[in-house]
Design a protein around this motif. Sequence first.
Motif, mmCIF file in Angstrom:
data_model
loop_
_atom_site.group_PDB
_atom_site.id
_atom_site.type_symbol
_atom_site.label_atom_id
_atom_site.label_comp_id
_atom_site.label_asym_id
_atom_site.label_seq_id
_atom_site.Cartn_x
_atom_site.Cartn_y
_atom_site.Cartn_z
ATOM 1 N N GLN A 211 -9.952 0.194 1.658
ATOM 2 C CA GLN A 211 -8.970 0.381 2.723
ATOM 3 C C GLN A 211 -9.643 0.753 4.040
ATOM 4 N N LEU A 212 -10.679 1.588 3.975
ATOM 5 C CA LEU A 212 -11.425 1.948 5.172
ATOM 6 C C LEU A 212 -12.087 0.719 5.782
ATOM 7 N N ALA B 171 -2.618 7.090 7.221
ATOM 8 C CA ALA B 171 -3.331 5.813 7.326
ATOM 9 C C ALA B 171 -2.417 4.639 6.982
ATOM 10 N N ASP C 138 0.812 -1.221 0.000
ATOM 11 C CA ASP C 138 0.000 0.000 0.000
ATOM 12 C C ASP C 138 0.842 1.266 0.000
ATOM 13 N N ALA D 24 -9.555 10.996 4.644
ATOM 14 C CA ALA D 24 -9.072 11.117 3.269
ATOM 15 C C ALA D 24 -10.224 11.031 2.278
ATOM 16 N N HIS E 114 -3.711 12.439 4.934
ATOM 17 C CA HIS E 114 -4.410 11.407 5.713
ATOM 18 C C HIS E 114 -4.214 10.013 5.101
ATOM 19 N N THR E 115 -4.059 9.937 3.797
ATOM 20 C CA THR E 115 -3.746 8.645 3.184
ATOM 21 C C THR E 115 -2.378 8.162 3.630
ATOM 22 N N HIS F 86 -8.093 7.926 9.649
ATOM 23 C CA HIS F 86 -7.409 8.684 8.596
ATOM 24 C C HIS F 86 -7.964 8.340 7.208
ATOM 25 N N TYR F 87 -8.273 7.067 6.966
ATOM 26 C CA TYR F 87 -8.867 6.712 5.675
ATOM 27 C C TYR F 87 -10.218 7.409 5.494
ATOM 28 N N ALA G 245 -5.810 4.149 11.750
ATOM 29 C CA ALA G 245 -5.763 4.027 10.288
ATOM 30 C C ALA G 245 -7.147 4.249 9.691
ATOM 31 N N TRP H 147 -1.512 1.691 9.476
ATOM 32 C CA TRP H 147 -1.803 0.310 9.085
ATOM 33 C C TRP H 147 -0.592 -0.581 9.327
ATOM 34 N N GLY I 215 -10.210 3.462 -1.814
ATOM 35 C CA GLY I 215 -10.312 4.146 -0.534
ATOM 36 C C GLY I 215 -11.344 3.499 0.372
#
Length: 265
Positions: free
Chosen positions: A167-168, A135, A71, A154, A131-132, A150-151, A147, A139, A164
Motif C-alpha cells: 500500500q505504501l 491512509a 481497501d 502505520a 493512520h491506516t 500515513h501508510y 496517503a 487514497w 502495508g
Amino acid sequence: VILTVSPVPLMATFEPRHVLVSTTYSKAVLRVVAERATREIADVHYFPSYETVMMSDRSRAWVDDMRHVRDDLVGGIVSNVAKAYFHTGVDTAEHSDYADARALLSAGKLEEAHAKLAALAPRFGETAHYHTDMAMVCWRLEKWREAADHYATAIRLGGETPRGQFQLARALLRAGDFAAARPAAARALELDPNSVKAMVLLGKAELQLGVVGVAFERLKTATAAQFGSMQRDALQTVVRLAKKAGDRRTAWRAHARLKRLKRPA
C-alpha cells in the motif's frame, strides 16, 4: 489458530465446468472444513471475513474488477480481527466519535470522514490503526502523498507487513515519488515473494526511473501469473515496452494474452 475463507473468486480451474460453479464449491468446502476444525480442535477459531464481504453491498465491497475487496472494507475486517483477538487498535465501542468517522468512511462520505479523523489525531495519532484508516480515506480522495505518509507511519507504529508495504509503494507511485516507491515495492516483494501485485508495482517504478530492461523482464514474469487486474496491468505495460523496443514477437504474444484475459468466462 484463526481460520477464515477468502471471498476472492477463482479465475479458472481444470474442471470441465463453469468457473462460477467451481468457485461456489471451493468456498463451501473450505467453510465446512473451517467449521469442523473449530468444533473439534481446541483453540481454533473462525473469523467471518468471507461472510462480511459477501453480505455487504457489492458497490462498497468490491473494486471495479469484482474480484478484489476494497481497501476500506479490508481495513475494517482487520481492525475487527485485532479487536476480537489481540486487543489492539481503537475500541470504537468506547470511542463513539471514532466509530462515527468509520461510519462516514463506510458510507462513502470521504471528505467528512477525513475531517473527522483529522480532528481525532491528538487522541489516536500514536496508533497504527488510526493512520491506516486515514491512509484509506486519503487514497480514495486521491490525496496520494498524504496517503503515503500515513501508510509509512502505520508501518512504523505497527510493524511491517507485505500488504502495508504494498500500500505504501502504491501510494508513492501514484504520488510520483518513484525513487521512494521502488524500495517500498521491493520490500513488499521481499516479504511476500509470490506477490504479483508487488512485482508489478516494482516493475512500474523501475520503468519510471529509466531502468527499462529490468522493468521489462520483471513485468514479463508478472504476466505469467493468473491475477486479474494486476495481470492485465502488467500485460498492457509489456505491450507498450515491447513496441517501444521493437520486440514485435513479445508485443504480439502479450497482446494475444491480453485479449484472452478480457474474454468473459
